[in-house]
Design an enzyme around this catalytic site. Structure first.
Site, PDB file in Angstrom:
ATOM      1  N   HIS A  33       3.432   0.680 -47.019  1.00 25.04           N
ATOM      2  CA  HIS A  33       2.977  -0.591 -47.570  1.00 25.04           C
ATOM      3  C   HIS A  33       4.218  -1.302 -48.085  1.00 25.04           C
ATOM      4  CE1 HIS A  33      -1.205   1.358 -48.177  1.00 25.04           C
ATOM      5  NE2 HIS A  33      -1.159   0.660 -47.051  1.00 25.04           N
ATOM      6  N   HIS A  39       4.080   6.485 -51.408  1.00 24.55           N
ATOM      7  CA  HIS A  39       3.426   5.209 -51.729  1.00 24.55           C
ATOM      8  C   HIS A  39       3.666   4.851 -53.198  1.00 24.55           C
ATOM      9  CE1 HIS A  39       0.735   4.355 -48.153  1.00 24.55           C
ATOM     10  NE2 HIS A  39       1.246   5.538 -47.854  1.00 24.55           N
ATOM     11  N   GLU A  69     -41.228  46.905 -34.025  1.00 27.54           N
ATOM     12  CA  GLU A  69     -40.552  46.176 -32.950  1.00 27.54           C
ATOM     13  C   GLU A  69     -39.091  46.020 -33.380  1.00 27.54           C
ATOM     14  OE1 GLU A  69     -42.878  42.630 -32.308  1.00 27.54           O
ATOM     15  OE2 GLU A  69     -44.737  43.787 -32.071  1.00 27.54           O
ATOM     16  N   GLU A  76       5.229  -1.540 -51.764  1.00 20.34           N
ATOM     17  CA  GLU A  76       5.345  -0.315 -52.556  1.00 20.34           C
ATOM     18  C   GLU A  76       6.743   0.233 -52.304  1.00 20.34           C
ATOM     19  OE1 GLU A  76       1.951   2.084 -51.467  1.00 20.34           O
ATOM     20  OE2 GLU A  76       0.562   0.435 -51.904  1.00 20.34           O
ATOM     21  N   HIS A 120     -39.163  39.527 -31.470  1.00 17.49           N
ATOM     22  CA  HIS A 120     -40.251  40.501 -31.409  1.00 17.49           C
ATOM     23  C   HIS A 120     -40.030  41.461 -30.240  1.00 17.49           C
ATOM     24  CE1 HIS A 120     -43.436  38.938 -34.275  1.00 17.49           C
ATOM     25  NE2 HIS A 120     -42.496  37.994 -34.334  1.00 17.49           N
ATOM     26  N   HIS A 165     -42.478  42.549 -37.198  1.00 17.32           N
ATOM     27  CA  HIS A 165     -43.336  43.717 -37.007  1.00 17.32           C
ATOM     28  C   HIS A 165     -42.436  44.946 -37.070  1.00 17.32           C
ATOM     29  CE1 HIS A 165     -46.301  40.908 -34.766  1.00 17.32           C
ATOM     30  NE2 HIS A 165     -46.654  41.034 -36.041  1.00 17.32           N
ATOM     31  N   GLU A 191     -39.783  37.591 -27.256  1.00 19.04           N
ATOM     32  CA  GLU A 191     -40.157  38.986 -26.985  1.00 19.04           C
ATOM     33  C   GLU A 191     -39.039  39.597 -26.143  1.00 19.04           C
ATOM     34  OE1 GLU A 191     -42.987  40.336 -28.103  1.00 19.04           O
ATOM     35  OE2 GLU A 191     -44.024  38.550 -28.852  1.00 19.04           O
ATOM     36  N   GLU A 215       1.960   9.212 -54.512  1.00 17.69           N
ATOM     37  CA  GLU A 215       2.011   7.915 -55.200  1.00 17.69           C
ATOM     38  C   GLU A 215       3.022   8.064 -56.331  1.00 17.69           C
ATOM     39  OE1 GLU A 215       0.143   5.273 -54.332  1.00 17.69           O
ATOM     40  OE2 GLU A 215      -1.247   6.199 -52.898  1.00 17.69           O
TER      41      GLU A 215
END
Length: 1279
Positions: free
Chosen positions: A107, A217, A539, A110, A643, A536, A735, A310
């Site tokens: 800038h 900056h 399973e 600055e 499952h 389950h 499944e 800065e």
């Protein structure tokens, strides 16, 4: 001097003295630019472009062995963009030397940055060879310094202009160069010809693999680090974390700690004296949002880490201050440059011929940011001290990973990696040592550890091209599974979080493993995914596959691109077992049995969820409740339930109204089919559609391996339908095979068949559209907004932060977004064939209702009010209170205090913090102990009716003293942090906090520690349970109230309280009025809402499983909240009295199962409840508040505010009123004797600020006049 004259002089051997004298003159002329004549820098003037050019040229010619001046391009007005390269042999690139850069004056106005970089150039050149530190830095680092990126802007700027009012910030075409770089969150539309400076710098960055950079900056004093913006682009307050966040914070602190002004964190700039930065650093986006910034571009598009410094409050200070600015920054500039030599460095070479491999990618496990090698094969990866896994990947080569790489403070660890080409004949793969070894130490870093990876023997071969597969194939019983999860959570803590969502009937924890690059945090825009197995119990394949998946994701993160991408972009939750009790009684070898299928209470968990067609009469099971609470606690987008018993993907709906086997199509049938196919297509056996061929009796066929649930068979009370109907989550049921409990020897086969499918299904969470729903006024996210697709009769809602995800098949859609109190928005969206389309919606508030007409008029609010609103919104966000707690640590030594110690503690607070505390006696107990009330506010001795007033009460039962200790600690933490923490300070300044730590001090003296169920001390010394002694009507009272009760009743009847929170013990839940049995409660939704807010901020309470052995409600308290009468119904309770006679809602929090737990438990209980207590301080600033005045502006005291036709509150001094309400649309009426009644409608939202409603009432005989309605809602603030 012309070139011809020089040649003539040099060829004349007859006049040697003349040649010498003229040659001296010529050389002098090269170095005799006006500025160059200064032997010593004066530090008292700015150099314009011409002077800067002359000076840099002069220095380059004076120090040719270490300085080289080049231009990387030109500005709009044709000025050169000078860069001074400073290093040994500055005209050539050499291996082993990392590149560093400083850029200043981006800038133009600055200017301090421009000058200090000039001074830095001079300092490095002058001190080289004299100062050991500078010499070592220049020899080991390739340094590039650009004093001015915007020379045109500088020429336009004016010395002494501290704020930039005279211009010069932008380039000559009025473009802000720090808003012109490509951005990750926003498309930046800038033509290259308009920003030649930016285009030149981008080209420069791409052509040089810079490692570390600083962008200088001015305008304040702070070090800012990435990211500079966020996806929401909220103006300020949004912490946008990069993968290297910890490293960036460290680098920023290095600069700040070496700058005497910056390190204070208090720049004290005249335009913002109150601005502070903790440790002198800040995350860019948290400070303010910058899209198109250079530091983010460096990190994302270059090889380079960059922060922004800065340097001064005044952008272009008088030149007399330049010496001070150089003194402030000299050490910081050097210390920051030196950090280019931390972390890991080395070379990547080919095994066959030791040739360097350029552009090899260096990956660090757990950090989603890579760097690459230079053309010499060298790399530099900045890292903080720690143990890392480093991977090198290059096209045509076998990737190499090295675990256990130790990074220490100071010089970088050297790690040289040799890669084997994929095309080599009989290639050998590199070995991976167990730990780094010192086998190749570079002379430049002799004190650093080093590892060299070379070819290995045949016995150590490992094909790194193939992802690491699970090795743990066995059936895991509960304890084995638990240890497995704990092991991986410990080993891969950077990407995992192990947590429990509840317990089974038999008390087994329902474990979930979260896998994410930022575990424990919901990141904006990142979808959440879940897998559930073993619903389950018999399973079991899903259970084992999910354990395999956890191992696969953890072991391959950072090395396998697919895994790394999934983990970095998705928050994955995996529950291996929903029914651990059932699993424990199941039997290996079970093909189609039912032993272990159900839970311990013998209920099928997949028939136990609420159903849309059929009433499920079975009692809700603890496992079901836990999953329901879990599903509502996270913004899940996609899920699968694993499952066994067949081989197919089953999608909603699972049943229909007629309960017949036929296709039951959901509104999202096309999406569900896409999701189901994504899984089945990667499993060839499943996709074949003929499951269980080995079982002759099994002749089912599923086209493409997928089926609609009800078309297969009807399931009432299933989990997948419940997810779709009740949450935002799309779930299918998979499944996995015909054997429910196959032999362990078959498990590798199941993994191989399903590995790709499991990963591919997770990818599907990134289909459709996603984005943010944003408030146009303050750019905050809008929660619970409804997202509707025109052709699909199924809406989803935005998350609490305003982000949303909507799964869709590719195509074009009209999408509508609406939210209560906002105007809806519609837009056409095209969903791509691959990936997700990001679509953000910005909604405009409908601020008020006047005679049925909406208006956009809003009041002009005082800046301090806006600031406080912003704080309440911030604290109401997902991590707002977490950050507040982190910023205000407590260091108390917890113990139980008896009455005398409690009194001394309270007096101590008033003595140490007199400006914010006031101690009052409400009365005395039967045994003449004082009932204390401590007020905390910024003006405790003055009534401030405009501020909400909150009451915290504990110790109504003397045998439950945990609440007393929590409130004492709460009071102390508030006082100690007042003036130190901005959020605490503002909350105290805007709230009147009244704390009653012990209502029943006599009972407390009788109670004994570790008595978890004893009733000794529960009552006062007259044997009266004080929580059954609060009666407002004398006709209902058998005797005079107890003195303790009377003291509290008098306080409650003072009115003026907005909210009350009572702490008790004996369970872990929150109850809300009424305790007495009533048919209906007028404001039940608000009371329940307030209780839910407390429970939701507690780590376990909201799960609804008290876990208390003495609790009849164990495992069956939805959300951890109950109406009190549903638990222990009784008359005369304090909370009922507060509602009926104090017109103040009160909730009761039960903090622990044990009434009087051992003192060692107090720190844990404090940690569990602290966030919830703070949430009440935030919540009290929500709802609706306002002022009732007559036509002349005179406040009306005692006016009745009727909420929704029932609940009443009264205006206090100044005509103020304040009422908490649940989010939603509410009717508000103002009634006063002799005045015309007024009514208004207001809408409250979860994250909108308090409505400020002004009622203007007139004498009844006058004409009707409607008052001004101020609405700034949020149940983050009131409506």
């Amino acid at each position: 001097m012309s070139g011809q004259r020089v040649n003539n002089l040099c060829s004349s051997h007859k006049r040697p003295l003349l040649v010498l004298s003229l040659l001296v003159v010529y050389i002098s002329s090269i170095n005799s630019a006006p500025v160059g004549e200064q032997d010593v820098e004066t530090y008292n003037k700015y150099y314009n472009y011409t002077e800067l050019t002359d000076l840099l040229k002069s220095l380059a010619q004076k120090y040719p062995n270490i300085a080289n001046l080049t231009s990387i391009g030109k500005s709009v007005e044709n000025r050169e963009l000078w860069v001074m390269r400073i290093t040994k042999d500055p005209t050539v690139d050499v291996p082993g030397k990392p590149k560093f850069k400083y850029v200043g004056n981006m800038h133009g106005d600055e200017t301090v940055s421009r000058q200090v970089l000039i001074y830095l150039v001079e300092y490095l050149l002058e001190k080289y060879g004299e100062d050991q530190r500078v010499t070592e830095l220049v020899d080991s680092t390739d340094i590039y310094i650009m004093p001015s990126m915007n020379p045109d802007g500088f020429e336009k700027s004016v010395e002494g202009d501290c704020t930039g009012k005279n211009g010069g910030r932008e380039n000559a075409k009025n473009f802000d160069l720090n808003r012109s770089f490509p951005d990750q969150f926003e498309e930046i539309h800038v033509n290259a010809e308009d920003i030649p400076e930016g285009a030149a710098v981008m080209k420069w960055i791409q052509e040089n693999k810079f490692v570390l950079s600083g962008n200088l900056h001015g305008g304040t004093v702070v070090a800012s680090y990435p990211y500079d913006d966020s996806e929401t682009h909220k103006v300020e307050g949004t912490y946008s974390r990069s993968p290297d966040d910890a490293l960036f914070r460290y680098l920023a602190r290095v600069y700040a700690e070496n700058n005497p002004v910056m390190k204070t964190g208090q720049p004290k700039c005249e335009d913002n004296l109150s601005e502070t930065f903790q440790d002198g650093i800040t995350n860019g986006a948290k400070w303010y949002d910058v899209a198109g910034g250079m530091q983010d571009y460096n990190y994302l598009k270059g090889n380079c880490l960059e922060i922004t410094m800065e340097l001064s409050c005044c952008k272009y200070p008088p030149s007399s201050q330049l010496r001070t600015e150089w003194d402030n920054n000299q050490e910081a500039l050097l210390a920051y440059m030196e950090k280019i030599h931390i972390g890991v460095r080395g070379f990547v070479r080919a095994a066959q011929n030791e040739a360097p491999i350029a552009d090899a990618v260096i990956m660090v496990a757990g950090i989603n940011h890579n760097v690459s090698t230079t053309r010499f094969g060298d790399y530099y990866r900045l890292l903080l001290p720690g143990i890392y896994k480093i991977t090198a990947v290059a096209p045509g080569y076998i990737p190499m990973s090295v675990a256990g790489v130790e990074v220490n403070e100071g010089k970088a660890t050297e790690l040289n990696i040799t890669l084997v080409a994929e095309t080599d004949e009989n290639p050998t793969t590199p070995s991976i040592p167990a730990s780094p070894t010192d086998t190749s130490v570079d002379s430049a870093s002799t004190d650093s550890s080093s590892t060299s990876i070379s070819e290995a023997g045949a016995d150590e071969k490992q094909d790194s091209r193939v992802a690491i597969q699970p090795q743990d194939f066995r059936h895991h019983h509960y304890s084995d599974m638990e240890l497995f999860l704990q092991k991986f959570s410990s080993e891969y803590s950077s990407i995992t979080r192990l947590y429990s969502i509840g317990k089974s009937v038999q008390g087994r924890l329902l474990w979930v493993m979260e896998i994410s690059n930022n575990p424990g945090v919901h990141e904006f825009g990142e979808p959440e995914f879940k897998y559930i197995g073993n619903m389950h119990g018999n399973e079991v394949v899903g259970r084992e596959l999910l354990l395999n998946l956890i191992e696969y994701l953890c072991r391959n993160y950072g090395t396998d691109p697919e895994v790394t991408q999934l983990v970095n972009s998705t928050r994955i939750h995996i529950m291996p077992s929903m029914n651990p009790d059932g699993y424990e009684i199941s039997q290996e070898g079970d093909i189609g049995g039912i032993q272990g299928r159900n839970n311990t209470n013998n209920y099928d968990l997949n028939r136990n969820f609420p159903d849309r067609f059929n009433l499920v009469r079975d009692p809700r099971q603890p496992e079901t409740i836990a999953v329901m609470n879990w599903a509502k606690s996270y913004p899940f987008v996609l899920s699968a339930n694993l499952h066994g018993g067949s081989l197919v993907v089953n999608y909603p709906f699972d049943d229909n109204l007629e309960d017949v086997v036929r296709y039951s199509k959901s509104s999202d049938d096309a999406i569900f089919r896409m999701l189901a196919l994504a899984y089945s297509q990667e499993n060839s056996q499943m996709h074949d559609g003929h499951p269980c061929k080995e079982l002759n009796s099994y002749d089912e066929y599923f086209q493409d391996g997928i089926t609609n649930g009800a078309a297969w068979y009807n399931v009432h009370g299933g989990m997948q339908d419940w997810n779709y109907v009740n949450t935002n989550c799309f779930e299918v049921t998979i499944e996995l095979g015909c054997y429910k409990y196959p032999p362990a020897a078959d498990l590798p086969k199941y993994w191989e068949q399903n590995r790709k499918s499991l990963l591919q299904f997770i990818h599907q969470v990134h289909r459709g559209i996603k984005g943010m729903v944003i408030d146009s006024k303050d750019e905050s996210g809008i929660p619970n907004a409804t997202i509707t697709v025109d052709t699909i009769n199924h809406s989803i809602t935005s998350n609490t932060a305003g982000d949303y995800w909507r799964l869709l098949v590719p195509g074009k859609y009209l999408v509508n977004v609406s939210a209560q109190g906002y105007s809806s928005v519609s837009t056409y969206v095209t969903v791509p064939k691959e990936g997700v389309e990001i679509v953000n919606f910005t909604l405009t508030r409908i601020h008020s209702y006047t005679n049925g007409q909406t208006t956009e008029d809003t009041p002009i609010l005082d800046p301090s009010v806006k600031e406080f609103q912003s704080l309440i919104k911030q604290l109401s966000g997902e991590s707002g209170l977490d950050k507040l707690i982190k910023d205000t640590p407590t260091q108390s030594s917890f113990r139980y205090r008896r009455y005398s110690e409690v009194s001394e503690f309270l007096r101590g607070l008033t003595l140490n913090f007199p400006e914010i505390t006031s101690l009052h006696s409400l009365g005395q107990s039967v045994e003449f102990r004082t009932i204390w009330a401590l007020e905390i506010s910024n003006n405790p001795k003055v009534q401030e009716p405009s501020e909400p007033k909150i009451r915290f009460v504990a110790g109504i039962h003397g045998n439950a003293p945990v609440g007393t200790e929590l409130l004492l600690e709460f009071a102390a933490s508030l006082c100690i942090n007042y003036g130190k923490n901005a959020a605490i300070t503002k909350l105290i300044n805007e709230t009147r906090i009244v704390i009653l730590p012990s209502i029943n001090p006599d009972g407390r003296e009788l109670a004994k520690e570790k008595d978890c169920t004893s009733t000794v001390g529960m009552t006062n010394v007259h044997g009266k349970d004080l929580d059954s002694d609060f009666f407002g009507n004398a006709s209902r009272r058998a005797a005079e109230p107890q003195p303790e009760t009377r003291a509290v009743m008098d306080l409650i009847q003072e009115r003026g309280f907005t909210l009350s929170v009572a702490l008790d013990g004996g369970s872990v839940l929150v109850t809300y009025p009424y305790d007495k049995p009533v048919q209906s409660v007028e404001n039940d939704d608000t009371l329940r809402y307030l209780a839910t807010v407390y429970a939701n901020h507690h780590p376990t309470m909201h799960l609804g499983n008290t876990g208390c052995p003495n609790s009849s409600q164990m495992g069956s308290v939805p959300d951890g909240v109950l109406r009190a009468a549903e638990w222990h119904s009784h008359m005369g309770s304090m909370k009922d009295f507060s509602v009926d006679f104090g017109h103040c809602p009160e909730i009761t929090v039960y903090t622990s199962c044990c009434l009087f737990p051992q003192a060692e438990m107090l720190p844990t209980l404090w940690a569990e409840n602290r966030k919830s207590l703070l949430s009440m301080l935030v919540e009290v600033h929500k709802g609706v508040r306002g002022v009732v005045k007559d036509k002349n502006g005179k406040p009306i005291v005692g006016a009745i505010i009727v909420l929704n036709g029932g609940v009443r509150v009264f205006t206090s001094e100044g005509g103020y009123f304040h009422a908490l309400l649940a989010p939603g649309l509410h009717n508000i009426e103002a009634v006063a004797v002799g005045y015309q009644q007024q009514s208004q409608k207001v809408s409250l939202f979860c994250f909108v600020f308090c409505f400020l409603v002004w009622f203007v009432l007139f004498l009844f005989c006058l004409f009707f006049f409607f008052g001004i309605l101020y609405i700034y809602i949020n149940t983050e603030y009131l409506a």
